[in-house]
Design a protein around this motif. Structure first.
Motif, PDB file in Angstrom:
ATOM      1  N   ASP A  19     -10.474   1.154  -3.249  1.00 39.17           N
ATOM      2  CA  ASP A  19     -10.941   1.144  -1.874  1.00 39.17           C
ATOM      3  C   ASP A  19     -11.098  -0.330  -1.526  1.00 39.17           C
ATOM      4  O   ASP A  19     -11.937  -1.024  -2.106  1.00 39.17           O
ATOM      5  N   LEU A  20     -10.268  -0.816  -0.625  1.00 32.45           N
ATOM      6  CA  LEU A  20     -10.247  -2.259  -0.345  1.00 32.45           C
ATOM      7  C   LEU A  20     -11.570  -2.798   0.185  1.00 32.45           C
ATOM      8  O   LEU A  20     -11.808  -4.003   0.152  1.00 32.45           O
ATOM      9  N   THR A  21     -12.445  -1.918   0.673  1.00 33.97           N
ATOM     10  CA  THR A  21     -13.722  -2.417   1.186  1.00 33.97           C
ATOM     11  C   THR A  21     -14.690  -2.753   0.051  1.00 33.97           C
ATOM     12  O   THR A  21     -15.685  -3.417   0.266  1.00 33.97           O
ATOM     13  N   ALA A  49     -13.593  -3.655  -3.826  1.00 33.88           N
ATOM     14  CA  ALA A  49     -12.559  -3.619  -4.868  1.00 33.88           C
ATOM     15  C   ALA A  49     -12.732  -4.785  -5.826  1.00 33.88           C
ATOM     16  O   ALA A  49     -11.806  -5.557  -6.080  1.00 33.88           O
ATOM     17  N   TRP A  86      -8.324  10.434   4.772  1.00 29.82           N
ATOM     18  CA  TRP A  86      -8.959   9.291   5.438  1.00 29.82           C
ATOM     19  C   TRP A  86      -8.860   9.489   6.945  1.00 29.82           C
ATOM     20  O   TRP A  86      -8.045  10.266   7.440  1.00 29.82           O
ATOM     21  N   HIS A 113      -3.121   2.342  -4.100  1.00 31.53           N
ATOM     22  CA  HIS A 113      -3.431   3.588  -3.399  1.00 31.53           C
ATOM     23  C   HIS A 113      -4.929   3.786  -3.351  1.00 31.53           C
ATOM     24  O   HIS A 113      -5.641   3.391  -4.254  1.00 31.53           O
ATOM     25  N   TYR A 114      -5.356   4.387  -2.234  1.00 29.66           N
ATOM     26  CA  TYR A 114      -6.785   4.594  -2.013  1.00 29.66           C
ATOM     27  C   TYR A 114      -7.305   5.742  -2.868  1.00 29.66           C
ATOM     28  O   TYR A 114      -8.410   5.697  -3.398  1.00 29.66           O
ATOM     29  N   LEU A 115      -6.464   6.766  -3.019  1.00 30.76           N
ATOM     30  CA  LEU A 115      -6.886   7.950  -3.771  1.00 30.76           C
ATOM     31  C   LEU A 115      -6.187   7.994  -5.126  1.00 30.76           C
ATOM     32  O   LEU A 115      -5.057   7.530  -5.271  1.00 30.76           O
ATOM     33  N   ILE A 129       0.852  -1.197   0.000  1.00 29.50           N
ATOM     34  CA  ILE A 129       0.000   0.000   0.000  1.00 29.50           C
ATOM     35  C   ILE A 129       0.886   1.245   0.000  1.00 29.50           C
ATOM     36  O   ILE A 129       1.867   1.307   0.743  1.00 29.50           O
ATOM     37  N   ILE A 180      -9.151   2.118   8.163  1.00 28.13           N
ATOM     38  CA  ILE A 180     -10.277   1.633   7.353  1.00 28.13           C
ATOM     39  C   ILE A 180     -11.448   1.336   8.281  1.00 28.13           C
ATOM     40  O   ILE A 180     -11.367   0.439   9.118  1.00 28.13           O
ATOM     41  N   ALA A 199     -12.388  -4.981   4.168  1.00 27.98           N
ATOM     42  CA  ALA A 199     -11.038  -4.862   3.596  1.00 27.98           C
ATOM     43  C   ALA A 199     -10.292  -6.185   3.729  1.00 27.98           C
ATOM     44  O   ALA A 199      -9.629  -6.631   2.784  1.00 27.98           O
ATOM     45  N   SER A 224      -2.241   0.134   8.124  1.00 33.08           N
ATOM     46  CA  SER A 224      -3.358   0.582   7.292  1.00 33.08           C
ATOM     47  C   SER A 224      -4.703   0.177   7.869  1.00 33.08           C
ATOM     48  O   SER A 224      -5.702   0.869   7.682  1.00 33.08           O
TER      49      SER A 224
END
Lengths: 259, 264
Positions: free
Chosen positions: A123-125, A127, A186, A110-112, A89, A147, A153, A143
């Motif tokens: 967004d791992l929640t 994906a 975040w 990356h989240y963004l 990450i 979250i 995630a 990380s």
């Protein structure tokens, strides 16, 4: 396991031998007659009698932050798992540091949007666009605490890991709050304990091999809260493990061979 | 809001004016040339240079533990809510201390059977035997961290609270581990942040009035970890609020005045 001090042994013995009413009475007498060592009110705080941390930026201007010492120590222990197709990450810092020649392909999530290092934005929640059974190794440091829906995630991480693949997780147990949605993009939601991490991983990584470990002690936690760096503590001070002070919680999880 | 220090202002200004690369370069130079104050390696830890805590029992042998100071401060602030039919966990200590004779009936809930004070034995994650809309006030201190399925427990608290009733909740953010399943009757799972408490409460107490706060700073966090007592710190030190150091997270939650069911 940590070494137990003479005091810890004595306390355990007292708990075993004396009824709780008598123990409370002793503690009351200690309080009334100030029978403590160091005596209440006489503790020398040195430079630590201050309302602001010595470093407000985790000690990165002083040396290696104490959390990084434990994270790197954990990753070094399992460096042999950092191989094949790896995911990390934010950047590929630890993939390179511990994977070396064993890494065949390296992805960075990356989240963004907008991070030049990222090969995957997700967004791992939620994906669904990351294919299942993709990675031999996922390095997932510091990380989980940022979250909110950590279970979702972890289910994603389980799904995208190959059978027999390994995820190396670190998260903090004792820390100041570092992330705010309006500042970092975040938030920060959870400080886990070894007990919660074990149960969550048992739920989200069915039939997998899970090894949870804790790192730290009251001095390491104090230094970390103040942003005092690793180099300012001795090796013995850093290595002393007190299971009551879970500064960093780590987990190596190997996904079951049959998915 | 806490007062903003000169250093915080300088850092905020630096973040605004200097690009991240330049800031990183400055930090690198600081590290290289030991341009820190106090200089790296010269920090005097005093009596705190030790790997075991000064008190292994949260400072109850020294005075009032720091967490208790913040919890009692919060309950005192909301003492007016401790009225009517009240529920507390473990014992009625805080109802007695802050209720001021206002409670009309007091219940004590315990998780395991055998406590002489308990009027209700229940696991809050599945407590169908406690009737809905029962309590005017629930004092729920330092318990949420020990309930693995905290969402289910909070839904129960919402259900058993009367419409308009209040839960006074505290939990810790920075703490050592106090309980371990296998040694104690229950485990310890979560150290919450103000951000998670707020989101969890919004989910479990629909349409409720929610006020989340934090207490603490780096000095009280370190003192609490060491088991130093309230009496060893000054009021100014105890009451300085640094939002990054969430020693205790507090919430006053008032259930929406009208529940889903309207009785005629």
């Amino acid at each position: 396991m940590s070494d137990s001090s003479v005091r810890d042994h004595a306390l355990r013995l007292v708990r075993l031998v004396l009824p709780s009413r008598l123990r409370s009475a002793i503690v009351r007498q200690q309080r009334v007659h100030r029978l403590q060592w160091p005596r209440a009110g006489a503790v020398d705080f040195g430079d630590l009698r201050r309302l602001t941390p010595i470093s407000p930026i985790f000690g990165i201007e002083r040396g290696l932050p104490v959390d990084r010492y434990y994270i790197e120590r954990f990753l070094r222990e399992f460096a042999h798992d950092v191989r094949g197709h790896c995911l990390e990450i934010g950047d590929r810092y630890y993939t390179e540091m511990f994977g070396g020649q064993k890494v065949e392909r390296s992805d960075v999530l990356h989240y963004l949007e907008g991070n030049p290092a990222a090969s995957i934005v997700a967004d791992l929640t939620s994906a669904a666009h990351i294919p299942s059974d993709s990675f031999d190794c996922i390095i997932f440091t510091q990380s989980l605490q940022v979250i909110y829906d950590f279970r979702a995630a972890l289910r994603t991480l389980h799904r995208i890991l190959r059978p027999d693949g390994v995820i190396l997780i670190t998260t903090h147990g004792i820390s100041k709050v570092a992330c705010l949605p309006e500042r970092e993009g975040w938030g920060e939601y959870w400080h886990f304990t070894s007990q919660s991490l074990k149960r969550i991983l048992a739920e989200t990584f069915p039939r997998s091999r899970v090894e949870v470990k804790v790192w730290g002690n009251v001095l390491a936690a104090t230094a970390f809260l103040h942003g005092i760096a690793t180099e300012e503590l001795t090796g013995a001070e850093l290595e002393y493990g007190d299971p009551e002070f879970e500064m960093i919680v780590t987990a190596r999880v190997q996904k079951a061979s049959n998915g | 809001m806490p007062p903003i220090s000169l250093r915080q202002r300088a850092i905020a200004l630096a973040k605004l004016l200097l690009p991240a690369r330049l800031r990183a370069a400055i930090v690198r130079q600081q590290r290289l040339h030991r341009l820190q104050w106090p200089r790296a390696g010269t920090v005097n830890f005093g009596a705190l240079r030790r790997v075991s805590p000064i008190s292994p029992i949260f400072g109850i042998d020294r005075g009032l533990p720091v967490d208790r100071y913040y919890i009692e401060q919060f309950l005192r602030k909301h003492a007016v809510d401790i009225t009517g039919r009240c529920l507390e966990l473990g014992d009625a200590y805080y109802i007695d201390k802050f209720g001021g004779g206002k409670p009309s009936r007091i219940d004590v809930l315990h998780y395991t059977a055998g406590s002489p004070d308990a009027t209700i034995i229940a696991d809050l994650t599945s407590a169908d035997h406690i009737p809905s809309d029962t309590f005017d006030c629930i004092i729920f201190t330092q318990s949420l961290q020990m309930i693995y399925d905290f969402t289910a427990a909070l839904r129960t608290l919402h259900r058993i609270l009367k419409p308009g009733g209040v839960v006074l909740l505290t939990t810790h953010g920075i703490s050592k581990i106090g309980r371990r399943l296998g040694r104690d009757d229950w485990g310890e799972y979560w150290h919450f942040t103000a951000q998670s408490i707020e989101r969890v409460l919004v989910e479990t107490f629909p349409n409720a009035l929610i006020e989340v706060g934090t207490r603490g700073n780096v000095l009280t966090a370190v003192s609490y970890l060491h088991g130093l007592a309230t009496e060893e710190l000054t009021d100014h030190e105890l009451n300085h609020l640094d939002p990054d150091y969430e020693v205790i997270v507090t919430a006053r939650v008032q259930k929406a005045p009208q529940s889903g069911i309207v009785r005629t």
